[in-house]
Design a protein around this motif. Sequence first.
Motif, short mmCIF file in Angstrom:
data_model
loop_
_atom_site.label_atom_id
_atom_site.label_comp_id
_atom_site.label_asym_id
_atom_site.label_seq_id
_atom_site.Cartn_x
_atom_site.Cartn_y
_atom_site.Cartn_z
N ASP A 118 6.57 36.14 5.02
CA ASP A 118 7.06 35.55 3.78
C ASP A 118 5.89 34.76 3.19
N TYR A 147 11.65 27.11 5.81
CA TYR A 147 11.74 28.52 5.41
C TYR A 147 11.78 29.46 6.61
N SER A 163 16.11 35.74 -6.49
CA SER A 163 15.07 34.76 -6.15
C SER A 163 14.31 35.24 -4.92
N GLY A 164 13.37 34.43 -4.45
CA GLY A 164 12.57 34.80 -3.29
C GLY A 164 13.42 35.05 -2.05
N THR A 169 6.08 25.94 2.80
CA THR A 169 6.16 25.08 1.61
C THR A 169 6.85 23.75 1.93
N LYS A 228 5.95 31.73 -8.64
CA LYS A 228 5.08 30.75 -7.99
C LYS A 228 3.63 30.99 -8.45
N MET A 275 5.77 33.67 0.05
CA MET A 275 6.31 33.22 -1.25
C MET A 275 5.35 32.27 -1.96
C1 LIG Z 1 7.98 30.08 1.86
C2 LIG Z 1 9.20 30.22 1.01
N1 LIG Z 1 10.11 31.13 1.32
C3 LIG Z 1 11.22 31.31 0.60
C4 LIG Z 1 11.47 30.52 -0.51
C5 LIG Z 1 12.73 30.72 -1.27
O1 LIG Z 1 12.52 31.12 -2.57
P1 LIG Z 1 13.69 30.99 -3.63
O2 LIG Z 1 13.99 29.53 -3.78
O3 LIG Z 1 13.07 31.60 -4.86
O4 LIG Z 1 14.86 31.75 -3.13
C6 LIG Z 1 10.56 29.54 -0.87
C7 LIG Z 1 10.81 28.67 -2.03
O5 LIG Z 1 10.13 27.68 -2.27
C8 LIG Z 1 9.39 29.39 -0.10
O6 LIG Z 1 8.48 28.46 -0.40
#
Ligand SMILES: Cc1ncc(COP(=O)(O)O)c(C=O)c1O
Length: 370
Positions: free
Chosen positions: A168, A92, A65-66, A143, A194, A170
């Motif tokens: 980041d 985050y 995942s991210g 987010t 996303k 994401m």
């Molecule tokens: C800014 C940001 N960083 C990291 C993540 C983490 O991603 P993941 O839930 O895919 O691990 C998210 C997830 O929404 C995010 O919005």
Amino acid sequence: MQIKRNVLLNPGPATTTDSVKLAQVVTDICPREKEFGDLMEFCATEITKFVGDLKEYTTVMFGGSGTATVEAILSSVVPENGRILIIDNGAYGKRMCQITAIYKLDTVVFESSSIAPIDLNALEEVIKAEKGLTHLAMIHHETTTGLLNDITAVGKLCDTYGISFIVDSMSGFAAIPVNMKDMNIHYLAASSNKNIQGMAGIGFAICNKKALLSTASIPMRNLYLNLYAQYAYFEKTHQTRFTPPVQTFYALKQAIIETKEETVEKRYSRYGKSWETLLKGLEELGLEYLIDKEYHSKIITSIIEPKTEKYNFEEMHDYFFERGFTIYPGKVNDYDTFRISNIGQIDYTDMENFLKILKEYLVKIGYAKA
Ligand SMILES: Cc1ncc(COP(=O)(O)O)c(C=O)c1O
């Protein structure tokens, strides 16, 4: 094949096109075949091109995942005598601090409001005062709240003080335009599920090649997530070190093709139109949101929960879910909020339908008038 369409108003995985979903149905293939290497190469190349020149930037991909990608960057690029400053203005940014604490990296945390812009003068003072900073990491679009951080301004500071800049992005990448060179970004993290509108399961670290190559001598702090090792192995073999999520890559290829067709700029304006529709509807319903329009990402909105005893997020979630819409809980400590995102293959007409149901629900609990 008819696939039921759900409107996902959570901030990813997002609503996808049927062509992206169906791209996963392919002949079985061993990921060590050249054909699959070419597919991964296509994805890495095109992802890089969204934000930088292939001569100077490269994309390293991981099954995960991210968070896996953010962890890969943070654990791989800071040398043993390095020092990292992390800007924490939401969940985050906090997660980045958690990662560097686990890896015992020398970390300075710059805490900033989760609803207002970063004080750049205060940040510069900290950069000046904290000796030996080698890296600075921050979130592009928080987010948690919908706050859009000014990465251009922070990138300038990093340039001035000779600091390597980690972002980041994401929930920004593939919608909010980024130019890594102009913004002085060395490493950018994003994922497949996303704004690129693919399936969940692939994280990508877009890296300045020179910076990445300079990390080759840093002792590995982990095996799976080491950025340089992942890069070097793919360069040498055209394969990933470990089993990649094969079908997810086919979906990612299709998602990239569709992103290029739409263009990042037009995608962001489609998202923007949905967001404006949302805000107008919220105002009509008397609901307030957390982040000022001026600093807003136009991608996710934190809405203050209606103050009435009959309101219950879980119940509201289920009410929407039964009607084909998925909504998302809040994540800010000091405010009672729920969140509505407007990413994915949806448009303002979906938002209008969402608002109709929201009104219905608010009338049902006695908060709004019919
Ligand atoms: C800014 C940001 N960083 C990291 C993540 C983490 O991603 P993941 O839930 O895919 O691990 C998210 C997830 O929404 C995010 O919005």
